[in-house]
Design a protein around this motif. Structure first.
Motif, PDB file in Angstrom:
ATOM      1  N   ASP A 123       0.830  -1.212   0.000  1.00  0.00           N
ATOM      2  CA  ASP A 123       0.000   0.000   0.000  1.00  0.00           C
ATOM      3  C   ASP A 123       0.864   1.261   0.000  1.00  0.00           C
ATOM      4  N   ILE A 124       1.895   1.234   0.820  1.00  0.00           N
ATOM      5  CA  ILE A 124       2.749   2.407   0.963  1.00  0.00           C
ATOM      6  C   ILE A 124       3.611   2.606  -0.278  1.00  0.00           C
ATOM      7  N   GLU A 125       4.105   1.522  -0.848  1.00  0.00           N
ATOM      8  CA  GLU A 125       4.890   1.617  -2.083  1.00  0.00           C
ATOM      9  C   GLU A 125       4.042   2.177  -3.224  1.00  0.00           C
ATOM     10  N   LYS A 126       2.785   1.746  -3.293  1.00  0.00           N
ATOM     11  CA  LYS A 126       1.883   2.228  -4.339  1.00  0.00           C
ATOM     12  C   LYS A 126       1.605   3.709  -4.158  1.00  0.00           C
ATOM     13  N   ALA A 127       1.358   4.134  -2.906  1.00  0.00           N
ATOM     14  CA  ALA A 127       1.106   5.548  -2.632  1.00  0.00           C
ATOM     15  C   ALA A 127       2.318   6.395  -2.993  1.00  0.00           C
ATOM     16  N   THR A 128       3.495   5.905  -2.676  1.00  0.00           N
ATOM     17  CA  THR A 128       4.725   6.623  -2.998  1.00  0.00           C
ATOM     18  C   THR A 128       4.864   6.827  -4.503  1.00  0.00           C
ATOM     19  N   ALA A 129       4.559   5.779  -5.255  1.00  0.00           N
ATOM     20  CA  ALA A 129       4.652   5.867  -6.717  1.00  0.00           C
ATOM     21  C   ALA A 129       3.625   6.846  -7.277  1.00  0.00           C
ATOM     22  N   GLU A 130       2.406   6.830  -6.739  1.00  0.00           N
ATOM     23  CA  GLU A 130       1.342   7.691  -7.249  1.00  0.00           C
ATOM     24  C   GLU A 130       1.597   9.164  -6.945  1.00  0.00           C
ATOM     25  N   LEU A 131       2.284   9.441  -5.852  1.00  0.00           N
ATOM     26  CA  LEU A 131       2.557  10.831  -5.476  1.00  0.00           C
ATOM     27  C   LEU A 131       3.878  11.353  -6.037  1.00  0.00           C
TER      28      LEU A 131
END
Length: 399
Positions: free
Chosen positions: A7-15
């Motif tokens: 979840d955190i890796e995905k959020a990092t990529a999206e931001l």
């Protein structure tokens, strides 16, 4: 309800490319006063002046086309309001933001400037949140909660991810704490890859729902709130952050209003950083003796949006708390030279006069006397003690 590493890796990529990667800078003065190697994570330099756009942008970006067409609604004292307003404009949707009636005028103006419609409602963020939810129920607009949603926490978790990349040898991270979204996100990111790192939350003592809630093992509303740190003045912890904090956070502490104002003043004078009271909570804990720190420490400066009028008030409060500003009432002769004698004493004591107010109508004055209220700049508590003693010995202070 707990975030995963994915979840955190995905959020990092999206931001990535949307949110600024804020700097981490060393602080000599905090290191000297705390006994640890202290660095500052400068989220006060983030877009809109706080960490809030991380969670707001992620949440709104994940809405469906139909949801975005209905618009979004939020409640905030200022930082989340600006984060939602900016994010909604960037993502092509409309935003309506409910703010407490006592919200800072610059924060209201900034929220409007970022493109949101602002409605003032209630005395607290919690009151405004009730109105925002009613609007959402009535119109179908999507409520963008300031902290109680997994997407919000995931967005804030990117602060923790950045700290670990920028400070691979960090041992402790200190985070301001209100509703809990930032602390929950940082703690989740840290525990996912560095469970050895200590994570500490800091709340204003006069708006402290977390200690009671943690003791009760459930969110419990604060009995009262009266703090200058409006950015973390939240009556009840969020359910989603609460689960993360209880699972991942090592300690939650509180700081006084005096410690907050002293920390803000310290950031202005020594770090050359404009930080709001809420944003300085971690600094207050680091230098106020609340925490036993060692190793390499990162203190998050969560926001820098402060009303200039409040800044002046808090600065004066901080100067007083640090022993740098003294106000006293003295009695002097109403004859020529009476006031001069007082001023000469202050000069000899090395106290710089800032302001003097005369009064000839005080109840305890004798004929031929005048009462003066004097504000002076001093060098610290010891100097204040010396000045007061000299005034008493010279007969200027009564009682």
């Amino acid at each position: 309800m707990l975030l995963t590493s994915a979840d955190i890796e995905k959020a990092t990529a999206e931001l990535s490319g949307v949110i600024r990667r804020t700097p981490v800078i060393a602080s000599r003065v905090l290191s000297e006063r705390s006994g640890a190697d202290v660095w500052l994570k400068c989220e006060n330099l983030q877009r809109t002046g706080s960490f809030k756009p991380r969670g707001a942008y992620l949440r709104i970006s994940r809405l469906s086309a139909d949801e975005r067409a209905r618009g979004v609604v939020a409640a905030s004292a200022g930082n989340h309001a600006q984060g939602v307003a900016w994010s909604a404009t960037e993502l092509g949707t409309t935003a309506r933001v409910y703010m407490p009636t006592g919200a800072s005028l610059p924060k209201i103006a900034a929220t409007k400037a970022y493109g949101a419609e602002v409605v003032l409602a209630g005395e607290t963020v919690d009151d405004a949140l009730v109105e925002a939810q009613r609007y959402a129920d009535r119109t179908g607009a999507v409520l963008i909660h300031p902290f109680d949603h997994l997407d919000i926490v995931a967005g804030q978790a990117t602060v923790g991810t950045e700290i670990l990349e920028q400070m691979p040898d960090v041992t402790t991270i200190v985070v301001p704490l209100g509703g809990g979204g930032l602390l929950a996100g940082v703690a989740a990111a840290v525990r996912a890859s560095r469970p050895d790192v200590r994570v500490i939350g800091v709340q204003a003592a006069q708006a402290a729902a977390w200690p009671t809630s943690l003791a009760a093992t459930r969110p419990v509303p604060a009995a009262s709130m009266n703090t200058m740190a409006d950015g973390i003045a939240v009556a009840r912890p969020g359910d989603v952050p609460f689960e993360h904090v209880t699972e991942y956070v090592d300690e939650v502490v509180t700081v006084s209003e005096e410690e907050l104002s002293t920390a803000l003043l310290l950031m202005l004078e020594r770090a050359k950083m404009v930080v709001e009271p809420a944003g300085a909570a971690g600094v207050a804990a680091a230098v106020g003796g609340t925490l036993d720190l060692s190793g390499k420490v990162c203190v998050v400066l969560s926001g820098g949006n402060i009303d200039p009028l409040l800044l002046r008030h808090v600065t004066t409060h901080g100067l007083t708390a640090a022993g740098r500003f003294l106000t006293f009432t003295a009695t002097v002769s109403d004859r020529p030279g009476g006031l001069l004698a007082l001023l000469e004493l202050l000069r000899d004591q090395g106290a710089s006069v800032i302001d003097i107010v005369h009064s000839r109508v005080a109840d305890d004055l004798y004929l031929g006397e005048v009462q003066v209220t004097v504000s002076v700049e001093t060098r610290g508590p010891d100097h204040q003690h010396d000045v007061r003693r000299a005034l008493s010995e010279a007969g200027f202070l009564r009682g």
